[in-house]
Design a protein around this motif. Structure first.
Motif, PDB file in Angstrom:
ATOM      1  N   ASP A 299      -7.189  -0.003 -12.693  1.00 39.98           N
ATOM      2  CA  ASP A 299      -6.235  -1.109 -12.576  1.00 39.98           C
ATOM      3  C   ASP A 299      -5.301  -0.958 -13.762  1.00 39.98           C
ATOM      4  O   ASP A 299      -5.642  -1.335 -14.887  1.00 39.98           O
ATOM      5  CB  ASP A 299      -6.949  -2.465 -12.632  1.00 39.98           C
ATOM      6  CG  ASP A 299      -7.798  -2.700 -11.396  1.00 39.98           C
ATOM      7  OD1 ASP A 299      -7.223  -2.812 -10.301  1.00 39.98           O
ATOM      8  OD2 ASP A 299      -9.029  -2.780 -11.536  1.00 39.98           O
TER       9      ASP A 299
ATOM     10  N   SER B  20       0.831  -1.200   0.000  1.00 40.94           N
ATOM     11  CA  SER B  20       0.000   0.000   0.000  1.00 40.94           C
ATOM     12  C   SER B  20       0.864   1.248   0.000  1.00 40.94           C
ATOM     13  O   SER B  20       1.895   1.302   0.662  1.00 40.94           O
ATOM     14  CB  SER B  20      -0.880   0.012   1.260  1.00 40.94           C
ATOM     15  OG  SER B  20      -1.717  -1.118   1.277  1.00 40.94           O
TER      16      SER B  20
ATOM     17  N   ASP C  74     -12.001   4.611 -11.000  1.00 40.72           N
ATOM     18  CA  ASP C  74     -11.556   3.291 -10.552  1.00 40.72           C
ATOM     19  C   ASP C  74     -10.559   2.772 -11.586  1.00 40.72           C
ATOM     20  O   ASP C  74     -10.871   2.726 -12.772  1.00 40.72           O
ATOM     21  CB  ASP C  74     -12.779   2.374 -10.469  1.00 40.72           C
ATOM     22  CG  ASP C  74     -12.465   1.023  -9.872  1.00 40.72           C
ATOM     23  OD1 ASP C  74     -11.289   0.776  -9.530  1.00 40.72           O
ATOM     24  OD2 ASP C  74     -13.389   0.202  -9.744  1.00 40.72           O
TER      25      ASP C  74
ATOM     26  N   THR D 103       0.757   5.853  -0.688  1.00 39.68           N
ATOM     27  CA  THR D 103      -0.026   7.066  -0.851  1.00 39.68           C
ATOM     28  C   THR D 103       0.604   7.884  -1.964  1.00 39.68           C
ATOM     29  O   THR D 103       1.805   8.146  -1.947  1.00 39.68           O
ATOM     30  CB  THR D 103      -0.052   7.900   0.448  1.00 39.68           C
ATOM     31  OG1 THR D 103      -0.637   7.106   1.483  1.00 39.68           O
ATOM     32  CG2 THR D 103      -0.874   9.166   0.261  1.00 39.68           C
TER      33      THR D 103
ATOM     34  N   SER E 235      -3.505  -0.227  -8.639  1.00 39.87           N
ATOM     35  CA  SER E 235      -4.954  -0.073  -8.585  1.00 39.87           C
ATOM     36  C   SER E 235      -5.353   0.871  -7.463  1.00 39.87           C
ATOM     37  O   SER E 235      -4.652   1.028  -6.469  1.00 39.87           O
ATOM     38  CB  SER E 235      -5.631  -1.433  -8.405  1.00 39.87           C
ATOM     39  OG  SER E 235      -5.185  -2.052  -7.214  1.00 39.87           O
ATOM     40  N   GLY E 236      -6.501   1.507  -7.657  1.00 39.99           N
ATOM     41  CA  GLY E 236      -7.025   2.418  -6.650  1.00 39.99           C
ATOM     42  C   GLY E 236      -8.330   3.039  -7.083  1.00 39.99           C
ATOM     43  O   GLY E 236      -8.828   2.791  -8.183  1.00 39.99           O
ATOM     44  N   LYS E 237      -8.919   3.836  -6.181  1.00 39.44           N
ATOM     45  CA  LYS E 237     -10.176   4.532  -6.446  1.00 39.44           C
ATOM     46  C   LYS E 237     -10.069   5.943  -5.908  1.00 39.44           C
ATOM     47  O   LYS E 237      -9.432   6.187  -4.882  1.00 39.44           O
ATOM     48  CB  LYS E 237     -11.354   3.835  -5.759  1.00 39.44           C
ATOM     49  CG  LYS E 237     -11.711   2.493  -6.338  1.00 39.44           C
ATOM     50  CD  LYS E 237     -12.930   1.921  -5.646  1.00 39.44           C
ATOM     51  CE  LYS E 237     -13.274   0.560  -6.236  1.00 39.44           C
ATOM     52  NZ  LYS E 237     -14.482  -0.016  -5.614  1.00 39.44           N
TER      53      LYS E 237
ATOM     54  N   ILE F 285      -4.211   9.990  -2.697  1.00 41.79           N
ATOM     55  CA  ILE F 285      -5.034   8.788  -2.786  1.00 41.79           C
ATOM     56  C   ILE F 285      -4.239   7.554  -2.382  1.00 41.79           C
ATOM     57  O   ILE F 285      -3.043   7.463  -2.632  1.00 41.79           O
ATOM     58  CB  ILE F 285      -5.596   8.590  -4.211  1.00 41.79           C
ATOM     59  CG1 ILE F 285      -4.476   8.461  -5.242  1.00 41.79           C
ATOM     60  CG2 ILE F 285      -6.526   9.713  -4.597  1.00 41.79           C
ATOM     61  CD1 ILE F 285      -4.968   8.060  -6.611  1.00 41.79           C
ATOM     62  N   PRO F 286      -4.917   6.591  -1.746  1.00 40.47           N
ATOM     63  CA  PRO F 286      -4.269   5.313  -1.454  1.00 40.47           C
ATOM     64  C   PRO F 286      -4.277   4.440  -2.706  1.00 40.47           C
ATOM     65  O   PRO F 286      -5.258   4.423  -3.456  1.00 40.47           O
ATOM     66  CB  PRO F 286      -5.159   4.716  -0.358  1.00 40.47           C
ATOM     67  CG  PRO F 286      -6.506   5.332  -0.597  1.00 40.47           C
ATOM     68  CD  PRO F 286      -6.261   6.686  -1.190  1.00 40.47           C
ATOM     69  N   ILE F 287      -3.181   3.739  -2.945  1.00 35.09           N
ATOM     70  CA  ILE F 287      -3.087   2.829  -4.075  1.00 35.09           C
ATOM     71  C   ILE F 287      -2.473   1.515  -3.623  1.00 35.09           C
ATOM     72  O   ILE F 287      -1.845   1.439  -2.568  1.00 35.09           O
ATOM     73  CB  ILE F 287      -2.247   3.429  -5.227  1.00 35.09           C
ATOM     74  CG1 ILE F 287      -0.831   3.753  -4.733  1.00 35.09           C
ATOM     75  CG2 ILE F 287      -2.917   4.653  -5.822  1.00 35.09           C
ATOM     76  CD1 ILE F 287       0.134   4.110  -5.834  1.00 35.09           C
ATOM     77  N   GLN F 288      -2.674   0.490  -4.417  1.00 36.63           N
ATOM     78  CA  GLN F 288      -2.059  -0.819  -4.200  1.00 36.63           C
ATOM     79  C   GLN F 288      -1.167  -1.133  -5.385  1.00 36.63           C
ATOM     80  O   GLN F 288      -1.533  -0.866  -6.534  1.00 36.63           O
ATOM     81  CB  GLN F 288      -3.130  -1.909  -4.077  1.00 36.63           C
ATOM     82  CG  GLN F 288      -4.002  -1.802  -2.845  1.00 36.63           C
ATOM     83  CD  GLN F 288      -3.248  -2.187  -1.584  1.00 36.63           C
ATOM     84  OE1 GLN F 288      -2.427  -3.098  -1.590  1.00 36.63           O
ATOM     85  NE2 GLN F 288      -3.522  -1.486  -0.505  1.00 36.63           N
TER      86      GLN F 288
END
Length: 196
Positions: free
Chosen positions: A188, A124, A186, A126, A155-157, A142-145
């Protein structure tokens, strides 16, 4: 409103290598298998507008440096041309293009500004991104993976209020159908890096 759109944070391919404190430059490519969707709702139904990632054929050059546990970006811009979004029908596509003021501003521009370096290369993170829509620019954290090494999946939203960009959602059927001011981006994104 990328991905929202950006950020569609395509530039995170650089997570697969270790930067130095000096400025670095790399190229990344976005796989056509990537997915970026802007979705919203009205008082009667929901809609989704998907971006055709196969149109992202050119490598993207990014410039960045490492500073105080962050990657800072001087150049990391992903243009998303409005005409490559498909909302599922001619009428709603036209409404989407009009909403974004596409005749004057034909693209959404996503810029990666900085990325926290904890948990690299996977996990994870930021990201701070800038989104420009219809000539107005706003910044978001935003948080992302992130997953993968050879090909990085990011990926993230992100929820975006249209009012932040001075956009007015269209009203239909004499004002009986009202689109919500908040849309969600959204994404990916599958990213390949030039390791040379």
């Amino acid at each position: 409103m990328k991905r929202p759109i950006l950020y569609l944070i395509s530039f995170l391919g650089l997570l697969s290598f270790a930067p130095t404190d000096s400025a670095e430059e790399k190229q990344v490519e976005i796989s056509p298998e990537s997915r970026l969707v802007i979705s919203g709702s009205s008082n009667v139904n929901k809609f989704k507008c998907g971006f055709n990632a196969a149109q992202l054929t050119k490598p993207i050059t990014i410039e960045y440096s490492k500073q105080n546990g962050k990657l800072l970006f001087n150049k990391a811009v992903l243009p998303l041309y409005n005409g490559y979004f498909d909302c599922g029908g001619r009428a709603i596509n036209r409404d989407f293009m009009n909403l974004l003021k596409s005749s004057e501003h034909p693209k959404i521009q996503l810029s990666l500004l900085e990325l926290q370096l904890e948990n690299l290369p996977q996990g994870s993170h930021t990201a701070k991104v800038s989104i420009e829509i219809a000539g107005m620019e706003k910044s978001y954290s935003i948080p992302i993976q992130c997953q993968g090494t050879e090909k990085l999946c990011v990926s993230g939203k992100l929820s975006v209020n249209l009012n932040d960009f001075d956009l007015e959602a269209p009203k239909k059927a004499f004002g009986l159908i009202v689109i919500s001011d908040v849309v969600e981006i959204d994404f990916d994104l599958i990213i390949e890096t030039d390791r040379g």
